[in-house]
Design a protein around this motif. Structure first.
Motif, PDB file in Angstrom:
ATOM      1  N   LYS A 194      41.549  47.145  45.874  1.00 44.98           N
ATOM      2  CA  LYS A 194      40.710  47.487  44.726  1.00 44.98           C
ATOM      3  C   LYS A 194      40.995  46.619  43.510  1.00 44.98           C
ATOM      4  CE  LYS A 194      41.497  51.967  44.589  1.00 44.98           C
ATOM      5  NZ  LYS A 194      41.375  53.387  44.149  1.00 44.98           N
ATOM      6  N   ILE A 195      42.275  46.353  43.247  1.00 45.94           N
ATOM      7  CA  ILE A 195      42.595  45.649  42.002  1.00 45.94           C
ATOM      8  C   ILE A 195      43.235  44.276  42.221  1.00 45.94           C
ATOM      9  CG2 ILE A 195      42.909  47.863  40.830  1.00 45.94           C
ATOM     10  CD1 ILE A 195      45.924  47.391  40.864  1.00 45.94           C
ATOM     11  N   PRO A 199      47.915  42.306  40.339  1.00 45.54           N
ATOM     12  CA  PRO A 199      47.873  43.518  39.513  1.00 45.54           C
ATOM     13  C   PRO A 199      48.597  44.700  40.166  1.00 45.54           C
ATOM     14  CG  PRO A 199      45.733  42.467  39.513  1.00 45.54           C
ATOM     15  CD  PRO A 199      46.560  41.764  40.552  1.00 45.54           C
ATOM     16  N   THR A 200      48.567  44.755  41.503  1.00 48.51           N
ATOM     17  CA  THR A 200      49.287  45.818  42.215  1.00 48.51           C
ATOM     18  C   THR A 200      50.782  45.694  41.999  1.00 48.51           C
ATOM     19  OG1 THR A 200      47.578  46.019  43.927  1.00 48.51           O
ATOM     20  CG2 THR A 200      49.763  46.837  44.481  1.00 48.51           C
ATOM     21  N   LYS A 201      51.278  44.471  42.026  1.00 46.00           N
ATOM     22  CA  LYS A 201      52.703  44.242  41.776  1.00 46.00           C
ATOM     23  C   LYS A 201      53.068  44.672  40.357  1.00 46.00           C
ATOM     24  CE  LYS A 201      53.296  40.387  45.010  1.00 46.00           C
ATOM     25  NZ  LYS A 201      53.745  38.983  45.181  1.00 46.00           N
ATOM     26  N   LYS A 202      52.221  44.318  39.396  1.00 47.80           N
ATOM     27  CA  LYS A 202      52.482  44.698  38.006  1.00 47.80           C
ATOM     28  C   LYS A 202      52.475  46.221  37.854  1.00 47.80           C
ATOM     29  CE  LYS A 202      50.578  40.428  36.109  1.00 47.80           C
ATOM     30  NZ  LYS A 202      49.483  39.799  35.324  1.00 47.80           N
ATOM     31  N   LEU A 203      51.547  46.892  38.566  1.00 43.17           N
ATOM     32  CA  LEU A 203      51.514  48.350  38.553  1.00 43.17           C
ATOM     33  C   LEU A 203      52.824  48.911  39.081  1.00 43.17           C
ATOM     34  CD1 LEU A 203      50.099  51.107  38.308  1.00 43.17           C
ATOM     35  CD2 LEU A 203      49.147  50.708  40.600  1.00 43.17           C
ATOM     36  N   GLY A 204      53.331  48.314  40.162  1.00 44.59           N
ATOM     37  CA  GLY A 204      54.599  48.753  40.730  1.00 44.59           C
ATOM     38  C   GLY A 204      55.747  48.607  39.741  1.00 44.59           C
ATOM     39  N   TYR A 205      55.787  47.489  39.016  1.00 45.71           N
ATOM     40  CA  TYR A 205      56.843  47.286  38.027  1.00 45.71           C
ATOM     41  C   TYR A 205      56.789  48.354  36.933  1.00 45.71           C
ATOM     42  CZ  TYR A 205      56.775  42.572  40.100  1.00 45.71           C
ATOM     43  OH  TYR A 205      56.794  41.517  40.968  1.00 45.71           O
ATOM     44  N   VAL A 206      55.576  48.698  36.499  1.00 43.66           N
ATOM     45  CA  VAL A 206      55.408  49.714  35.450  1.00 43.66           C
ATOM     46  C   VAL A 206      55.887  51.075  35.952  1.00 43.66           C
ATOM     47  CG1 VAL A 206      53.719  50.997  34.086  1.00 43.66           C
ATOM     48  CG2 VAL A 206      53.508  48.511  34.301  1.00 43.66           C
ATOM     49  N   LEU A 207      55.528  51.415  37.194  1.00 45.81           N
ATOM     50  CA  LEU A 207      55.930  52.704  37.755  1.00 45.81           C
ATOM     51  C   LEU A 207      57.450  52.798  37.886  1.00 45.81           C
ATOM     52  CD1 LEU A 207      53.244  53.219  40.555  1.00 45.81           C
ATOM     53  CD2 LEU A 207      53.269  54.123  38.221  1.00 45.81           C
ATOM     54  N   LEU A 208      58.080  51.701  38.289  1.00 41.78           N
ATOM     55  CA  LEU A 208      59.538  51.687  38.413  1.00 41.78           C
ATOM     56  C   LEU A 208      60.206  51.813  37.045  1.00 41.78           C
ATOM     57  CD1 LEU A 208      59.891  48.862  41.098  1.00 41.78           C
ATOM     58  CD2 LEU A 208      60.308  51.316  41.435  1.00 41.78           C
TER      59      LEU A 208
END
Length: 273
Positions: A194-195, A199-208
């Protein structure tokens, strides 16, 4: 070397590795909340994960190609049958409240696998839903269930643990989705589909980062060493995210990424916590 590879493949394909991760996360929850060592829930989670994951992975083959099961998956079927018996045994040892909760998580597994409505796909094939069902189920089995069995009342700290576990599992699944981005059916609408991968990797960094940030809000402050281990675990997942791509081997996610909770658990054991 060939024999070792076959053993490793069976260990992964039979879901023993992911089940050990579930066992580790249950043990971690019990440790952080000072629950007296109770292997009943941990073994229930272990054997239940073997049964649940194998059911999800091999249900279609079991219904559509029985000859292939007899030829290639006989060992996994036997292991799953034994695990089902063991899971039922430990299920009987649980309190009635925990039994009721187990039915909910079992229902999520069935929803994930079987089409309950005519001409409808199972939840695994609903657009963008898979990752949330997986994360919620893991939160239930590895956080809520062991604490409920220990008769620990719901509190702000329990909520924090549940959110952290959700973020942890979500981040781990993101690695799987990146590696499988070309193999997954486009209809699944996974996060990288979807993204995009970056961007998925960046989302993962934010969640961590959020996972680590929540650590400072516990009312019962944890010791420095467990906090350091969480930092180490999150850093390890971030590294896996950074190097994840669709060309990675199947062992990258199925073995190494799924080893992260086990590593976390072993670190606590080795340091005497």
């Amino acid at each position: 070397m060939v024999v070792f590879k076959k053993i490793l493949d069976f260990y992964i394909n039979s879901s023993l590795h992911v089940a050990l991760s579930a066992f580790a996360l249950v043990s971690m929850t019990q440790y952080f909340f000072g629950v007296e060592r109770d292997l009943t829930v941990a073994f229930f989670a272990f054997f239940g994960t073997v049964v649940g994951y194998n059911f999800v992975k091999y249900d279609a083959i079991a219904r559509l190609n029985k000859t292939e099961i007899k030829k290639e998956l006989k060992g996994i079927v036997f292991l799953s049958f034994f695990s089902a018996l063991a899971c039922f045994y430990f299920f009987l040892q649980l309190s009635w409240e925990s039994k009721l909760s187990s039915y909910v998580f079992f229902g999520l597994t069935l929803l994930y696998t079987l089409p309950f409505f005519p001409n409808r796909q199972n939840a695994r094939n609903w657009k963008g839903v898979k990752i949330y069902i997986v994360a919620v189920t893991w939160v239930g089995v590895t956080v809520l269930l062991p604490l409920q069995e220990a008769q620990i009342s719901f509190s702000f700290d329990v909520l924090l643990m549940a959110i952290q576990r959700f973020l942890l599992v979500f981040s781990l699944v993101l690695v799987f989705e990146i590696v499988d981005v070309k193999l997954d059916d486009p209809h699944l609408q996974t996060v990288p589909q979807k993204i995009g991968v970056e961007p998925t990797k960046k989302l993962g960094y934010v969640l961590l980062f959020l996972l680590l940030l929540l650590e400072f809000f516990y009312t019962n402050n944890h010791h420095f060493l467990p906090l350091f281990f969480k930092l180490l675990v999150c850093g390890t997942i971030a590294i896996f995210l950074f190097f994840a791509n669709e060309n990675r081997s199947r062992y990258y996610a199925s073995f190494w990424v799924e080893s992260v909770p086990i590593l976390w658990w072993l670190l606590l054991i080795l340091t005497g916590f």
